[in-house]
Structure formats: structure tokens, C-alpha cells
Motif scaffolding. Structure first.
Motif, PDB file in Angstrom:
ATOM      1  N   GLU A   1      -6.795  -1.602  15.076  1.00 10.93           N
ATOM      2  CA  GLU A   1      -5.672  -1.588  14.128  1.00 10.93           C
ATOM      3  C   GLU A   1      -5.679  -1.076  13.043  1.00 10.93           C
ATOM      4  OE1 GLU A   1      -2.712  -3.031  15.422  1.00 10.93           O
ATOM      5  OE2 GLU A   1      -3.757  -3.349  17.491  1.00 10.93           O
ATOM      6  N   GLY A   2      -4.895  -0.090  12.597  1.00 15.81           N
ATOM      7  CA  GLY A   2      -4.870   0.713  11.313  1.00 15.81           C
ATOM      8  C   GLY A   2      -3.991   1.840  11.326  1.00 15.81           C
ATOM      9  N   ILE A   3      -4.173   2.614  10.405  1.00 14.60           N
ATOM     10  CA  ILE A   3      -3.004   4.023  10.151  1.00 14.60           C
ATOM     11  C   ILE A   3      -3.641   5.217  10.587  1.00 14.60           C
ATOM     12  CG2 ILE A   3      -1.892   2.649   8.655  1.00 14.60           C
ATOM     13  CD1 ILE A   3      -3.129   4.185   6.438  1.00 14.60           C
ATOM     14  N   ARG A   4      -3.101   6.001  10.823  1.00 15.24           N
ATOM     15  CA  ARG A   4      -3.421   7.534  10.832  1.00 15.24           C
ATOM     16  C   ARG A   4      -2.987   8.468   9.794  1.00 15.24           C
ATOM     17  NH1 ARG A   4      -5.768  10.303  14.034  1.00 15.24           N
ATOM     18  NH2 ARG A   4      -7.020   9.508  15.658  1.00 15.24           N
ATOM     19  N   ILE A   5      -3.798   9.149   9.165  1.00 15.02           N
ATOM     20  CA  ILE A   5      -3.519  10.151   8.486  1.00 15.02           C
ATOM     21  C   ILE A   5      -3.730  11.329   8.681  1.00 15.02           C
ATOM     22  CG2 ILE A   5      -3.387  10.782   5.846  1.00 15.02           C
ATOM     23  CD1 ILE A   5      -3.954   7.990   5.017  1.00 15.02           C
ATOM     24  N   ILE A   6      -2.967  12.380   9.142  1.00 15.08           N
ATOM     25  CA  ILE A   6      -3.372  13.653   9.857  1.00 15.08           C
ATOM     26  C   ILE A   6      -4.038  13.055  11.006  1.00 15.08           C
ATOM     27  CG2 ILE A   6      -4.257  15.782   9.680  1.00 15.08           C
ATOM     28  CD1 ILE A   6      -3.735  15.721   6.613  1.00 15.08           C
ATOM     29  N   SER A   7      -5.240  13.381  11.262  1.00 12.73           N
ATOM     30  CA  SER A   7      -5.910  13.214  12.412  1.00 12.73           C
ATOM     31  C   SER A   7      -7.113  12.266  11.973  1.00 12.73           C
ATOM     32  CB  SER A   7      -6.569  14.573  12.838  1.00 12.73           C
ATOM     33  OG  SER A   7      -7.547  14.907  12.146  1.00 12.73           O
ATOM     34  N   GLN A   8      -6.859  11.358  10.979  1.00 12.62           N
ATOM     35  CA  GLN A   8      -8.019  10.444  10.679  1.00 12.62           C
ATOM     36  C   GLN A   8      -7.485   9.123  10.780  1.00 12.62           C
ATOM     37  OE1 GLN A   8     -11.202  11.314  10.493  1.00 12.62           O
ATOM     38  NE2 GLN A   8     -10.431  13.288  10.909  1.00 12.62           N
ATOM     39  N   PHE A   9      -8.556   8.140  11.106  1.00  5.93           N
ATOM     40  CA  PHE A   9      -7.994   6.879  11.067  1.00  5.93           C
ATOM     41  C   PHE A   9      -8.509   6.036  10.204  1.00  5.93           C
ATOM     42  CE2 PHE A   9      -9.169   2.397  12.855  1.00  5.93           C
ATOM     43  CZ  PHE A   9      -7.945   2.022  13.328  1.00  5.93           C
ATOM     44  N   ILE A  10      -7.797   4.940   9.503  1.00  6.10           N
ATOM     45  CA  ILE A  10      -8.179   3.919   8.604  1.00  6.10           C
ATOM     46  C   ILE A  10      -7.929   2.516   8.962  1.00  6.10           C
ATOM     47  CG2 ILE A  10      -8.169   3.297   6.101  1.00  6.10           C
ATOM     48  CD1 ILE A  10      -7.309   6.164   5.443  1.00  6.10           C
ATOM     49  N   CYS A  11      -8.910   1.845   9.116  1.00  7.02           N
ATOM     50  CA  CYS A  11      -8.559   0.557   9.767  1.00  7.02           C
ATOM     51  C   CYS A  11      -7.629  -0.431   8.767  1.00  7.02           C
ATOM     52  CB  CYS A  11      -9.873  -0.264   9.967  1.00  7.02           C
ATOM     53  SG  CYS A  11     -10.722  -0.607   8.655  1.00  7.02           S
ATOM     54  N   GLU A  12      -7.042  -1.493   9.181  1.00  8.79           N
ATOM     55  CA  GLU A  12      -6.389  -2.290   8.242  1.00  8.79           C
ATOM     56  C   GLU A  12      -6.922  -3.084   7.174  1.00  8.79           C
ATOM     57  OE1 GLU A  12      -4.731  -4.989  11.055  1.00  8.79           O
ATOM     58  OE2 GLU A  12      -2.858  -3.928  11.467  1.00  8.79           O
ATOM     59  N   GLU A  13      -8.297  -3.512   7.583  1.00  8.67           N
ATOM     60  CA  GLU A  13      -9.004  -3.868   6.430  1.00  8.67           C
ATOM     61  C   GLU A  13      -9.462  -3.037   5.190  1.00  8.67           C
ATOM     62  OE1 GLU A  13      -9.918  -4.134   9.681  1.00  8.67           O
ATOM     63  OE2 GLU A  13      -9.812  -6.227  10.189  1.00  8.67           O
ATOM     64  N   CYS A  14      -9.661  -1.735   5.484  1.00  9.69           N
ATOM     65  CA  CYS A  14      -9.993  -0.882   4.258  1.00  9.69           C
ATOM     66  C   CYS A  14      -8.773  -0.394   3.820  1.00  9.69           C
ATOM     67  CB  CYS A  14     -10.737   0.485   5.232  1.00  9.69           C
ATOM     68  SG  CYS A  14     -12.371   0.150   5.496  1.00  9.69           S
ATOM     69  N   GLU A  15      -7.735  -0.096   4.532  1.00 15.43           N
ATOM     70  CA  GLU A  15      -6.336   0.139   3.834  1.00 15.43           C
ATOM     71  C   GLU A  15      -5.998  -0.912   2.817  1.00 15.43           C
ATOM     72  OE1 GLU A  15      -1.649   0.632   4.843  1.00 15.43           O
ATOM     73  OE2 GLU A  15      -2.771  -0.023   6.331  1.00 15.43           O
ATOM     74  N   ALA A  16      -6.198  -1.934   3.321  1.00  9.71           N
ATOM     75  CA  ALA A  16      -5.712  -3.315   2.334  1.00  9.71           C
ATOM     76  C   ALA A  16      -6.618  -3.452   1.094  1.00  9.71           C
ATOM     77  CB  ALA A  16      -5.924  -4.716   2.973  1.00  9.71           C
ATOM     78  N   GLU A  17      -8.010  -2.889   1.296  1.00 13.08           N
ATOM     79  CA  GLU A  17      -8.930  -3.113   0.120  1.00 13.08           C
ATOM     80  C   GLU A  17      -8.482  -1.933  -0.778  1.00 13.08           C
ATOM     81  OE1 GLU A  17     -13.658  -3.301  -0.829  1.00 13.08           O
ATOM     82  OE2 GLU A  17     -13.063  -3.290   1.392  1.00 13.08           O
ATOM     83  N   MET A  18      -8.370  -0.689  -0.273  1.00 10.69           N
ATOM     84  CA  MET A  18      -8.030   0.384  -0.890  1.00 10.69           C
ATOM     85  C   MET A  18      -6.627   0.233  -1.789  1.00 10.69           C
ATOM     86  SD  MET A  18      -8.942   3.617   1.667  1.00 10.69           S
ATOM     87  CE  MET A  18      -7.241   4.307   1.662  1.00 10.69           C
ATOM     88  N   VAL A  19      -5.582  -0.271  -1.282  1.00  6.29           N
ATOM     89  CA  VAL A  19      -4.640  -0.728  -2.237  1.00  6.29           C
ATOM     90  C   VAL A  19      -4.692  -1.458  -3.182  1.00  6.29           C
ATOM     91  CG1 VAL A  19      -2.307  -1.744  -1.891  1.00  6.29           C
ATOM     92  CG2 VAL A  19      -3.055  -0.261  -0.079  1.00  6.29           C
ATOM     93  N   ARG A  20      -5.641  -2.472  -3.091  1.00  2.00           N
ATOM     94  CA  ARG A  20      -5.954  -3.558  -4.241  1.00  2.00           C
ATOM     95  C   ARG A  20      -7.024  -3.041  -5.249  1.00  2.00           C
ATOM     96  NH1 ARG A  20      -7.039  -6.782   0.509  1.00  2.00           N
ATOM     97  NH2 ARG A  20      -9.012  -6.602   0.085  1.00  2.00           N
ATOM     98  N   THR A  21      -7.837  -2.079  -4.868  1.00  3.80           N
ATOM     99  CA  THR A  21      -8.751  -1.375  -5.603  1.00  3.80           C
ATOM    100  C   THR A  21      -8.111  -0.771  -6.930  1.00  3.80           C
ATOM    101  OG1 THR A  21     -10.343  -1.066  -3.829  1.00  3.80           O
ATOM    102  CG2 THR A  21     -10.678   0.273  -5.848  1.00  3.80           C
TER     103      THR A  21
END
Length: 63
Positions: A20-40
Motif C-alpha cells: 500500500e502506498g502512492i505513486r509519483i510519476i513512476s516511483q512508489f512511496i509506502c503509506e508509512e513513509c508518506e505519513a512520516e514525510m508529512v509529519r516531518t
């Protein structure tokens, strides 16, 4: 009910295989990293780490 199974992909931030996660262009970011990036906060030392990893998106856009 027919639910689509998410295929695991390797996150460009943590390098782990996640389903589970998001795609930006052709790259994948998992839900956990996405959430941590938003909080940083920009002042946090980890902020620069995230910026460095996100640069991979631009470098591989033509791959």
C-alpha cells in the motif's frame, strides 16, 4: 464483493517491499513513509534525507 489485491512494490524512501502506498510519476512511496514525510518539519534532520530520496523521482522519469 471483488477487491483488487495490491501488488507489493519497493518504496524509494525505506527500500522495503510494501503493498500500500502512492505513486509519483513512476516511483512508489509506502503509506508509512508518506505519513512520516508529512509529519516531518523542515528543521528536522530527516527532512534532508527525504529530499534526497525524492530526487530519485526526477532522475528516473524517463526510465
Amino acid at each position: 464483493m471483488d477487491q483488487e489485491q495490491a501488488v507489493p512494490e519497493v518504496c524509494i524512501i525505506c527500500g522495503q517491499e510494501k503493498a500500500e502506498g502512492i505513486r509519483i510519476i513512476s516511483q512508489f512511496i509506502c503509506e508509512e513513509c508518506e505519513a512520516e514525510m508529512v509529519r516531518t518539519e523542515a528543521e528536522d534532520a530527516k527532512y534532508r534525507f527525504f529530499i534526497g530520496r525524492m530526487k530519485k523521482i526526477g532522475l528516473q522519469k524517463n526510465a
